[in-house]
Scaffold this active site. Sequence first.
Site, PDB file in Angstrom:
ATOM      1  N   CYS A 124       0.829  -1.201   0.000  1.00  0.00           N
ATOM      2  CA  CYS A 124       0.000   0.000   0.000  1.00  0.00           C
ATOM      3  C   CYS A 124       0.867   1.256   0.000  1.00  0.00           C
ATOM      4  CB  CYS A 124      -0.921  -0.012   1.217  1.00  0.00           C
ATOM      5  SG  CYS A 124      -2.112   1.338   1.249  1.00  0.00           S
ATOM      6  N   CYS A 220      -5.991  -3.415   7.487  1.00  0.00           N
ATOM      7  CA  CYS A 220      -7.173  -2.554   7.457  1.00  0.00           C
ATOM      8  C   CYS A 220      -8.372  -3.193   6.766  1.00  0.00           C
ATOM      9  CB  CYS A 220      -6.826  -1.224   6.802  1.00  0.00           C
ATOM     10  SG  CYS A 220      -6.429  -1.297   5.033  1.00  0.00           S
TER      11      CYS A 220
END
Length: 384
Positions: A124, A220
Amino acid sequence: MPESRLLEPASAAGLFDLPRPASECRIVVAMSGGVDSSVVAALAAKSGAEVIGITLQLYDFGTATGRKGACCAGDDIADARAVADRLGIAHYVYDHESAFREDVVEAFADEYLAGRTPVPCIRCNMGPKFTDLFAMARELGADCLATGHYVRRVEGPAGVELHRALDPARDQSYFLYATTEDQLDYLRFPLGGLPKAEVRDLAEAAGLRNAAKPDSQDICFVPDGDYAKIVKKLRPEGGRAGDIVHAQSGEVLGRHQGVIHYTVGQRRGLEIGGQPEPLYVVGIDADKAQVLVGPRPMLAVSAARLIETNRIGPLPDAGLTAKVRSLAKPVPVTLEGALGGGAATTIRFAQPEYGVAPGQAAVIYAGERVVGGGWIDGTTGFEG
């Protein structure tokens, strides 16, 4: 509560190492909705610079997690917007869900399917968090891009360096080893020299509504830590059953419900009781759907091959250490081959290292400085 000295304009501006007086600068802040990035926005606003907050919506909050305290979705976006309103700064939300799904979530599933143990937070940072945010910040004419990561950006004799955070318990340098030198020149990490308790005090002093918000936990986009559920949803073949095999004798000791449930070094959850000694996962053969187990000495590794390597700054002649997991302690290593530019290289451990899993990252340090790292592609057993 009296305001911290860091909320004084001069002190706040000093955290961003701006090229001109703050009143002439523009700072873009990556705002996830958490307390850390919110405090960065507050410090930037206090500096006197023009501040723009950007939040990337990375996934469907309700579908993906069903819980609070993740980042970049649902209630977190609302928190980021509320903080921006409180601070009187501009705030924009960009939908990056499709790119995040392809570059991070699906890659995560594919890695587990191949028998590797991925680190999606690094992917990410290499993709949506930095590459896309960089482009946006430059398009907006910003002098820098600031984030809430706990690392330090230090001016060294050969240029800007990336260092561990001052608070070891908060250090996030492992997840940022792939930061390029050009990116580091543009990035700012104002929280790297602060303990978390002071960051929360700053949030309270600034009147931010998320001052007491819990830190994000786990990955997440994974609900309640059940990553296998996400993998099977994206790749149903991940639930393919197979054998648990003793790596030395070849004896079949049990069955499993998919290699995605296992990682190298794992001991719990094997459900193969009655063995004369504790057994660990020592390898995964995804093609044969086999989980290989063996005694702890079989986990000993003497070297690891790294691919897609990155280097930040010059390499010292000696004194290198490496972390092969985010929570591992750095251990002495030597480097065999070039580091950086995507080249493959090998790190050799001074002592046997255990639980080195393909798919994880190995991050190389010189003291407190991050000099680079790469993805673990394979390992060599320790002899002697």
